[in-house]
Design a protein around this motif. Structure first.
Motif, PDB file in Angstrom:
ATOM      1  N   HIS A  16       0.803  -1.231   0.000  1.00  0.00           N
ATOM      2  CA  HIS A  16       0.000   0.000   0.000  1.00  0.00           C
ATOM      3  C   HIS A  16       0.833   1.277   0.000  1.00  0.00           C
ATOM      4  N   GLY A  17       2.109   1.174   0.304  1.00  0.00           N
ATOM      5  CA  GLY A  17       2.996   2.318   0.157  1.00  0.00           C
ATOM      6  C   GLY A  17       3.207   3.177   1.376  1.00  0.00           C
ATOM      7  N   THR A  18       2.260   3.206   2.307  1.00  0.00           N
ATOM      8  CA  THR A  18       2.403   4.007   3.518  1.00  0.00           C
ATOM      9  C   THR A  18       1.887   3.216   4.714  1.00  0.00           C
ATOM     10  N   VAL A  19       2.318   3.625   5.900  1.00  0.00           N
ATOM     11  CA  VAL A  19       1.851   2.979   7.126  1.00  0.00           C
ATOM     12  C   VAL A  19       0.353   3.225   7.301  1.00  0.00           C
ATOM     13  N   GLY A  20      -0.080   4.449   7.001  1.00  0.00           N
ATOM     14  CA  GLY A  20      -1.494   4.781   7.145  1.00  0.00           C
ATOM     15  C   GLY A  20      -2.381   3.948   6.246  1.00  0.00           C
ATOM     16  N   ALA A  21      -1.990   3.800   4.968  1.00  0.00           N
ATOM     17  CA  ALA A  21      -2.784   3.010   4.029  1.00  0.00           C
ATOM     18  C   ALA A  21      -2.774   1.538   4.410  1.00  0.00           C
ATOM     19  N   ALA A  22      -1.620   1.048   4.895  1.00  0.00           N
ATOM     20  CA  ALA A  22      -1.543  -0.345   5.347  1.00  0.00           C
ATOM     21  C   ALA A  22      -2.460  -0.574   6.538  1.00  0.00           C
ATOM     22  N   ALA A  23      -2.478   0.388   7.469  1.00  0.00           N
ATOM     23  CA  ALA A  23      -3.338   0.262   8.646  1.00  0.00           C
ATOM     24  C   ALA A  23      -4.810   0.215   8.248  1.00  0.00           C
ATOM     25  N   LEU A  24      -5.188   1.065   7.299  1.00  0.00           N
ATOM     26  CA  LEU A  24      -6.575   1.073   6.832  1.00  0.00           C
ATOM     27  C   LEU A  24      -6.947  -0.261   6.220  1.00  0.00           C
ATOM     28  N   ALA A  25      -6.050  -0.839   5.441  1.00  0.00           N
ATOM     29  CA  ALA A  25      -6.333  -2.119   4.791  1.00  0.00           C
ATOM     30  C   ALA A  25      -6.420  -3.256   5.806  1.00  0.00           C
ATOM     31  N   LEU A  26      -5.610  -3.189   6.855  1.00  0.00           N
ATOM     32  CA  LEU A  26      -5.582  -4.258   7.858  1.00  0.00           C
ATOM     33  C   LEU A  26      -6.635  -4.087   8.941  1.00  0.00           C
ATOM     34  N   GLY A  27      -7.241  -2.911   9.008  1.00  0.00           N
ATOM     35  CA  GLY A  27      -8.224  -2.654  10.047  1.00  0.00           C
ATOM     36  C   GLY A  27      -7.601  -2.290  11.377  1.00  0.00           C
ATOM     37  N   PHE A  28      -6.342  -1.789  11.358  1.00  0.00           N
ATOM     38  CA  PHE A  28      -5.638  -1.385  12.568  1.00  0.00           C
ATOM     39  C   PHE A  28      -5.428   0.122  12.555  1.00  0.00           C
ATOM     40  N   THR A  29      -4.871   0.645  13.627  1.00  0.00           N
ATOM     41  CA  THR A  29      -4.445   2.045  13.647  1.00  0.00           C
ATOM     42  C   THR A  29      -3.021   2.132  13.095  1.00  0.00           C
ATOM     43  N   PRO A  30      -2.627   3.288  12.557  1.00  0.00           N
ATOM     44  CA  PRO A  30      -1.239   3.442  12.103  1.00  0.00           C
ATOM     45  C   PRO A  30      -0.233   3.172  13.221  1.00  0.00           C
ATOM     46  N   SER A  31      -0.585   3.560  14.440  1.00  0.00           N
ATOM     47  CA  SER A  31       0.316   3.316  15.572  1.00  0.00           C
ATOM     48  C   SER A  31       0.527   1.824  15.794  1.00  0.00           C
ATOM     49  N   ALA A  32      -0.551   1.049  15.657  1.00  0.00           N
ATOM     50  CA  ALA A  32      -0.433  -0.401  15.865  1.00  0.00           C
ATOM     51  C   ALA A  32       0.460  -1.030  14.801  1.00  0.00           C
ATOM     52  N   ALA A 123     -17.121 -10.227   5.965  1.00  0.00           N
ATOM     53  CA  ALA A 123     -16.722  -9.589   4.710  1.00  0.00           C
ATOM     54  C   ALA A 123     -16.459  -8.105   4.943  1.00  0.00           C
ATOM     55  N   ARG A 124     -15.324  -7.615   4.442  1.00  0.00           N
ATOM     56  CA  ARG A 124     -14.912  -6.228   4.665  1.00  0.00           C
ATOM     57  C   ARG A 124     -14.557  -5.572   3.337  1.00  0.00           C
ATOM     58  N   LEU A 125     -15.046  -4.349   3.138  1.00  0.00           N
ATOM     59  CA  LEU A 125     -14.928  -3.658   1.854  1.00  0.00           C
ATOM     60  C   LEU A 125     -13.942  -2.497   1.925  1.00  0.00           C
ATOM     61  N   SER A 126     -13.147  -2.347   0.843  1.00  0.00           N
ATOM     62  CA  SER A 126     -12.314  -1.165   0.637  1.00  0.00           C
ATOM     63  C   SER A 126     -12.627  -0.597  -0.740  1.00  0.00           C
ATOM     64  N   GLU A 127     -12.728   0.721  -0.839  1.00  0.00           N
ATOM     65  CA  GLU A 127     -12.964   1.384  -2.126  1.00  0.00           C
ATOM     66  C   GLU A 127     -11.616   1.652  -2.792  1.00  0.00           C
ATOM     67  N   VAL A 128     -11.404   1.051  -3.967  1.00  0.00           N
ATOM     68  CA  VAL A 128     -10.106   1.123  -4.638  1.00  0.00           C
ATOM     69  C   VAL A 128     -10.340   1.228  -6.144  1.00  0.00           C
ATOM     70  N   ASP A 129      -9.534   2.027  -6.835  1.00  0.00           N
ATOM     71  CA  ASP A 129      -9.632   2.153  -8.287  1.00  0.00           C
ATOM     72  C   ASP A 129      -9.256   0.819  -8.943  1.00  0.00           C
ATOM     73  N   PRO A 130      -9.912   0.472 -10.075  1.00  0.00           N
ATOM     74  CA  PRO A 130      -9.664  -0.842 -10.711  1.00  0.00           C
ATOM     75  C   PRO A 130      -8.206  -1.140 -11.004  1.00  0.00           C
ATOM     76  N   HIS A 131      -7.443  -0.134 -11.475  1.00  0.00           N
ATOM     77  CA  HIS A 131      -6.041  -0.371 -11.793  1.00  0.00           C
ATOM     78  C   HIS A 131      -5.263  -0.874 -10.579  1.00  0.00           C
ATOM     79  N   LEU A 132      -5.646  -0.395  -9.397  1.00  0.00           N
ATOM     80  CA  LEU A 132      -4.941  -0.775  -8.177  1.00  0.00           C
ATOM     81  C   LEU A 132      -5.490  -2.055  -7.573  1.00  0.00           C
ATOM     82  N   SER A 133      -6.804  -2.248  -7.652  1.00  0.00           N
ATOM     83  CA  SER A 133      -7.413  -3.385  -6.958  1.00  0.00           C
ATOM     84  C   SER A 133      -6.937  -4.721  -7.526  1.00  0.00           C
TER      85      SER A 133
END
Length: 305
Positions: A16-32, A123-133
């Motif tokens: 995902h490129g950043t800690v924040g984006a990774a946290a969002l994808a994993l369902g955690f906080t950036p700190s975690a 089931a958990r959803l993330s909104e992502v552009d097709p090129h990336l998904s």
């Protein structure tokens, strides 16, 4: 012994490129996520992330560890798939990525139906552009993607992925009330020269499709306004600031002052579900594709006016 959850966190930052984006994808906080990677650095006695501007960069050692992490996560996925297959019913966590209008117009009903039928499925959803998904599925960051392509711009599916067609989403030309096209039953693509266009920014699938379509018809588009979200595009058309080509899925009812006109031929984008070949036997994947197939005709049969 390396901790799998810490490897998963590092892998997510790589994808995902950043800690924040990774946290969002994993369902955690950036700190975690940062804490997980800090613990992994102590375990391996290796620096894994370095500051780079406002973001982070993976060190060479981290990149090598990510390759091993991806292999381990694939093994875990196979084990989970075999267990779920033996149970014979969808269960556990299923991560789904969908492009914005599908996330708005299709997936709420799909997720609600999956929850009703299978309470053990998370089931958990993330909104992502097709090129990336599609790339996220290939890398194991999400389990299934709902993506799309256009009739003149096919979506490439990397090796190792399977896909199923969900259906076709039609696209209308939206014009302000009082525009010369507003009273027409249909407009040919060759007639679109000289219009002021409103569309999504460069790099988005819809933007690229508009450029290809108009250039194929012999026109260089004059793009005067750009916005990410379809409601913003529609609002700009309603203000009389230009015309737009917008798919029906997730568009919502048209406001006063906006008229939908058919194009001849009608632009079509095809919706797909994509998943990794190794997860094809997982009941959660099969059931999600089944529900997508069931609900799409109902969604497509009632386009917004």
């Amino acid at each position: 012994m390396l901790d799998l959850q810490r490897l998963r966190a590092l892998h997510a930052v790589s994808v995902h490129g950043t800690v924040g984006a990774a946290a969002l994808a994993l369902g955690f906080t950036p700190s975690a996520v940062s804490q997980q990677i800090a613990k992994l650095e102590r375990e391996t006695r290796t620096v894994l992330l370095e500051r780079e501007g406002r973001g982070v960069r993976l060190t060479d050692e981290a990149k090598q560890l990510v390759v091993a992490a991806q292999e381990l996560l694939a093994i875990v996925e196979r084990a989970e798939t075999e267990l779920e297959e033996r149970r014979g019913r969808p269960a556990g966590r299923l991560t789904v990525a969908a492009f914005p209008s599908a996330a708005r117009g299709l997936m709420p009903g799909v997720l609600a139906e999956l929850g009703r039928r299978h309470p053990a499925l998370d089931a958990r959803l993330s909104e992502v552009d097709p090129h990336l998904s599609v790339d996220l599925v290939a890398k194991g960051a999400v389990d299934l993607a709902v993506a799309h392509d256009w009739d003149i711009a096919p979506l490439p599916a990397p090796p190792g992925l399977e896909q199923a067609v969900i259906g076709d989403d039609l696209c209308d030309l939206l014009v302000p009330e009082g525009h010369p096209f507003a009273g027409r039953a249909a407009v040919r693509r060759e007639e679109l020269g000289g219009e002021r266009w409103i569309c999504q920014p460069p790099g988005r699938v819809c933007h690229d499709w508009l450029l290809r379509t108009l250039r194929t018809a012999g026109h260089e588009p004059d793009i005067v306004h750009q916005a990410d979200e379809n409601p913003t595009l529609v609002a700009l058309v309603a203000a009389g600031l230009g015309v737009a080509l917008i798919p029906r899925l997730g568009r919502g009812p048209l406001p006063a002052g906006v008229v939908a006109v058919a194009l001849d031929p009608m632009p079509v984008r095809r919706l797909y579900a994509l998943w990794r070949t190794g997860a094809a036997r997982r009941p959660a994947i099969a059931e999600t594709v089944r529900v997508l197939d069931e609900l799409w005709p109902k969604v497509a049969a009632h386009p917004p006016r």
